[in-house]
Motif scaffolding. Structure first.
Motif, PDB file in Angstrom:
ATOM      1  N   MET A   1       0.866  -1.194   0.000  1.00 51.81           N
ATOM      2  CA  MET A   1       0.000   0.000   0.000  1.00 51.81           C
ATOM      3  C   MET A   1       0.892   1.230   0.000  1.00 51.81           C
ATOM      4  N   SER A   2       0.810   2.019  -1.053  1.00 53.74           N
ATOM      5  CA  SER A   2       1.712   3.144  -1.203  1.00 53.74           C
ATOM      6  C   SER A   2       1.239   4.398  -0.467  1.00 53.74           C
ATOM      7  N   VAL A   3      -0.027   4.435  -0.038  1.00 48.60           N
ATOM      8  CA  VAL A   3      -0.565   5.585   0.674  1.00 48.60           C
ATOM      9  C   VAL A   3      -0.733   5.210   2.141  1.00 48.60           C
ATOM     10  N   ARG A   4      -0.270   6.084   3.032  1.00 49.71           N
ATOM     11  CA  ARG A   4      -0.379   5.780   4.461  1.00 49.71           C
ATOM     12  C   ARG A   4      -1.845   5.698   4.895  1.00 49.71           C
ATOM     13  N   LYS A   5      -2.122   4.739   5.772  1.00 50.99           N
ATOM     14  CA  LYS A   5      -3.491   4.489   6.219  1.00 50.99           C
ATOM     15  C   LYS A   5      -4.127   5.745   6.821  1.00 50.99           C
ATOM     16  N   GLN A   6      -3.322   6.586   7.467  1.00 48.27           N
ATOM     17  CA  GLN A   6      -3.853   7.792   8.100  1.00 48.27           C
ATOM     18  C   GLN A   6      -4.444   8.767   7.091  1.00 48.27           C
ATOM     19  N   LEU A   7      -4.081   8.584   5.818  1.00 52.13           N
ATOM     20  CA  LEU A   7      -4.572   9.488   4.773  1.00 52.13           C
ATOM     21  C   LEU A   7      -5.783   8.932   4.029  1.00 52.13           C
ATOM     22  N   VAL A   8      -6.252   7.749   4.434  1.00 50.55           N
ATOM     23  CA  VAL A   8      -7.309   7.065   3.683  1.00 50.55           C
ATOM     24  C   VAL A   8      -8.584   6.956   4.524  1.00 50.55           C
ATOM     25  N   SER A   9      -9.670   7.492   3.990  1.00 49.25           N
ATOM     26  CA  SER A   9     -10.994   7.364   4.611  1.00 49.25           C
ATOM     27  C   SER A   9     -11.834   6.412   3.770  1.00 49.25           C
ATOM     28  N   GLY A  10     -12.641   5.617   4.428  1.00 47.55           N
ATOM     29  CA  GLY A  10     -13.547   4.717   3.719  1.00 47.55           C
ATOM     30  C   GLY A  10     -14.936   5.324   3.627  1.00 47.55           C
ATOM     31  N   VAL A  11     -15.602   5.086   2.505  1.00 45.48           N
ATOM     32  CA  VAL A  11     -16.968   5.569   2.291  1.00 45.48           C
ATOM     33  C   VAL A  11     -17.829   4.370   1.896  1.00 45.48           C
ATOM     34  N   PRO A 105     -21.038  -8.339  -1.878  1.00 43.62           N
ATOM     35  CA  PRO A 105     -20.521  -9.197  -0.805  1.00 43.62           C
ATOM     36  C   PRO A 105     -19.247  -9.950  -1.150  1.00 43.62           C
ATOM     37  N   PHE A 106     -18.806  -9.891  -2.416  1.00 41.00           N
ATOM     38  CA  PHE A 106     -17.572 -10.598  -2.783  1.00 41.00           C
ATOM     39  C   PHE A 106     -16.370  -9.660  -2.887  1.00 41.00           C
ATOM     40  N   ILE A 107     -16.571  -8.397  -2.542  1.00 40.90           N
ATOM     41  CA  ILE A 107     -15.470  -7.435  -2.612  1.00 40.90           C
ATOM     42  C   ILE A 107     -14.416  -7.775  -1.555  1.00 40.90           C
ATOM     43  N   THR A 108     -13.146  -7.496  -1.879  1.00 42.23           N
ATOM     44  CA  THR A 108     -12.065  -7.823  -0.948  1.00 42.23           C
ATOM     45  C   THR A 108     -11.131  -6.627  -0.782  1.00 42.23           C
ATOM     46  N   THR A 109     -10.380  -6.660   0.298  1.00 48.11           N
ATOM     47  CA  THR A 109      -9.370  -5.630   0.542  1.00 48.11           C
ATOM     48  C   THR A 109      -8.351  -5.591  -0.592  1.00 48.11           C
ATOM     49  N   ASP A 110      -8.014  -6.747  -1.144  1.00 46.80           N
ATOM     50  CA  ASP A 110      -7.006  -6.807  -2.207  1.00 46.80           C
ATOM     51  C   ASP A 110      -7.386  -5.958  -3.419  1.00 46.80           C
ATOM     52  N   ILE A 111      -8.658  -5.870  -3.724  1.00 49.06           N
ATOM     53  CA  ILE A 111      -9.099  -5.040  -4.849  1.00 49.06           C
ATOM     54  C   ILE A 111      -8.683  -3.590  -4.601  1.00 49.06           C
ATOM     55  N   TYR A 112      -8.938  -3.107  -3.394  1.00 51.75           N
ATOM     56  CA  TYR A 112      -8.594  -1.723  -3.071  1.00 51.75           C
ATOM     57  C   TYR A 112      -7.088  -1.524  -2.981  1.00 51.75           C
ATOM     58  N   LEU A 113      -6.395  -2.520  -2.481  1.00 56.09           N
ATOM     59  CA  LEU A 113      -4.930  -2.417  -2.425  1.00 56.09           C
ATOM     60  C   LEU A 113      -4.342  -2.291  -3.830  1.00 56.09           C
ATOM     61  N   ASP A 117      -2.016   0.873  -4.576  1.00 50.44           N
ATOM     62  CA  ASP A 117      -0.618   0.630  -4.925  1.00 50.44           C
ATOM     63  C   ASP A 117      -0.179   1.372  -6.184  1.00 50.44           C
ATOM     64  N   VAL A 118      -1.143   1.788  -6.995  1.00 46.56           N
ATOM     65  CA  VAL A 118      -0.808   2.502  -8.232  1.00 46.56           C
ATOM     66  C   VAL A 118      -0.506   3.979  -7.963  1.00 46.56           C
ATOM     67  N   ILE A 119      -1.035   4.496  -6.858  1.00 48.57           N
ATOM     68  CA  ILE A 119      -0.825   5.916  -6.538  1.00 48.57           C
ATOM     69  C   ILE A 119       0.653   6.141  -6.227  1.00 48.57           C
ATOM     70  N   ASP A 120       1.247   7.114  -6.898  1.00 52.49           N
ATOM     71  CA  ASP A 120       2.662   7.398  -6.645  1.00 52.49           C
ATOM     72  C   ASP A 120       2.825   8.816  -6.099  1.00 52.49           C
ATOM     73  N   ASP A 121       4.057   9.168  -5.815  1.00 52.23           N
ATOM     74  CA  ASP A 121       4.335  10.473  -5.201  1.00 52.23           C
ATOM     75  C   ASP A 121       3.972  11.637  -6.119  1.00 52.23           C
ATOM     76  N   ALA A 122       3.960  11.388  -7.419  1.00 51.63           N
ATOM     77  CA  ALA A 122       3.611  12.462  -8.353  1.00 51.63           C
ATOM     78  C   ALA A 122       2.158  12.897  -8.176  1.00 51.63           C
ATOM     79  N   ASN A 123       1.303  11.939  -7.750  1.00 55.17           N
ATOM     80  CA  ASN A 123      -0.067  12.277  -7.371  1.00 55.17           C
ATOM     81  C   ASN A 123      -0.804  13.015  -8.493  1.00 55.17           C
ATOM     82  N   GLU A 124      -0.626  12.558  -9.735  1.00 57.30           N
ATOM     83  CA  GLU A 124      -1.185  13.305 -10.865  1.00 57.30           C
ATOM     84  C   GLU A 124      -2.648  12.997 -11.149  1.00 57.30           C
ATOM     85  N   TYR A 125      -3.156  11.899 -10.592  1.00 54.97           N
ATOM     86  CA  TYR A 125      -4.551  11.531 -10.845  1.00 54.97           C
ATOM     87  C   TYR A 125      -5.411  11.809  -9.619  1.00 54.97           C
TER      88      TYR A 125
END
Length: 196
Positions: A1-11, A105-113, A117-125
């Protein structure tokens, strides 16, 4: 996970009318667990907070649990999932908002990871959306908080379609091949088909 958990909110989007389903879908038991809990469990390992956007009539059904449960901002109440994302962003403390519907009901944490994981420091998207066998999944996606003013402007104009937002922000589509994870349950017939 390239983004720290403290920066991620779930909706967790559970504010719909459940008209086709016939009863509050978020609370329907599937393998002895309510639908919403599958999305909640998928979000928990990667989010420092989870905000459930509830239908006003169902808000009290979560009270026995320690959840942050909100209803849509009054100005945009009943205007669909974009209003739910707006409400979560105005109350949440994250930079990134990981969105999950209540009926997958079949969604998993791995999908979100795989998206995080694609988010990089450039943060362009601003938005990362799964593309599953050619079908885009904007309600199982990740949005940066900088989308908020664009969402607000769109809602104020009366444009409630989530896809219209993507004309104004930078979107990256991520190919994902696990189509079963995105299977949603709109009707009791959909549930019956999973057990055949």
């Amino acid at each position: 996970m390239s983004v720290r958990k403290q920066l991620v909110s779930g909706v967790l989007l559970a504010g719909g009318e459940s008209r086709r389903f016939g009863s509050p879908k978020a609370f329907h038991l599937f393998n002895e667990k309510p639908f919403y809990s599958y999305s909640y469990d998928a979000l928990t390992p990667i989010c420092h907070e989870i905000i459930i956007i509830s239908h006003p009539a169902h808000q009290g059904l979560y009270e026995q649990n320690e959840f942050t449960v909100l209803v849509d901002d009054e100005k945009f109440r009943g205007k669909g999932p974009l209003a739910g994302i707006f409400t979560a962003m105005t109350h949440g403390s994250g930079d990134w908002f990981v969105v999950a519907p209540c009926d997958t009901p079949f969604i998993t944490t791995d999908i979100y990871l795989s998206l995080l994981d694609v988010i990089d420091d450039a943060n362009e998207y601003d938005v990362y959306i799964p593309d599953v066998v050619g079908k885009r999944q904007p309600l199982t996606a990740i949005y940066h908080k900088r989308c908020l003013p664009f969402i607000q402007k769109q809602l104020e104009k009366g444009v409630y379609k989530v896809g219209a937002l993507f004309d104004n922000v930078n979107v990256k589509y991520i190919t994902i091949r696990q189509s079963e994870a995105f299977r949603n349950m709109n009707t009791l017939e959909d549930i019956r088909k999973t057990t055949e």
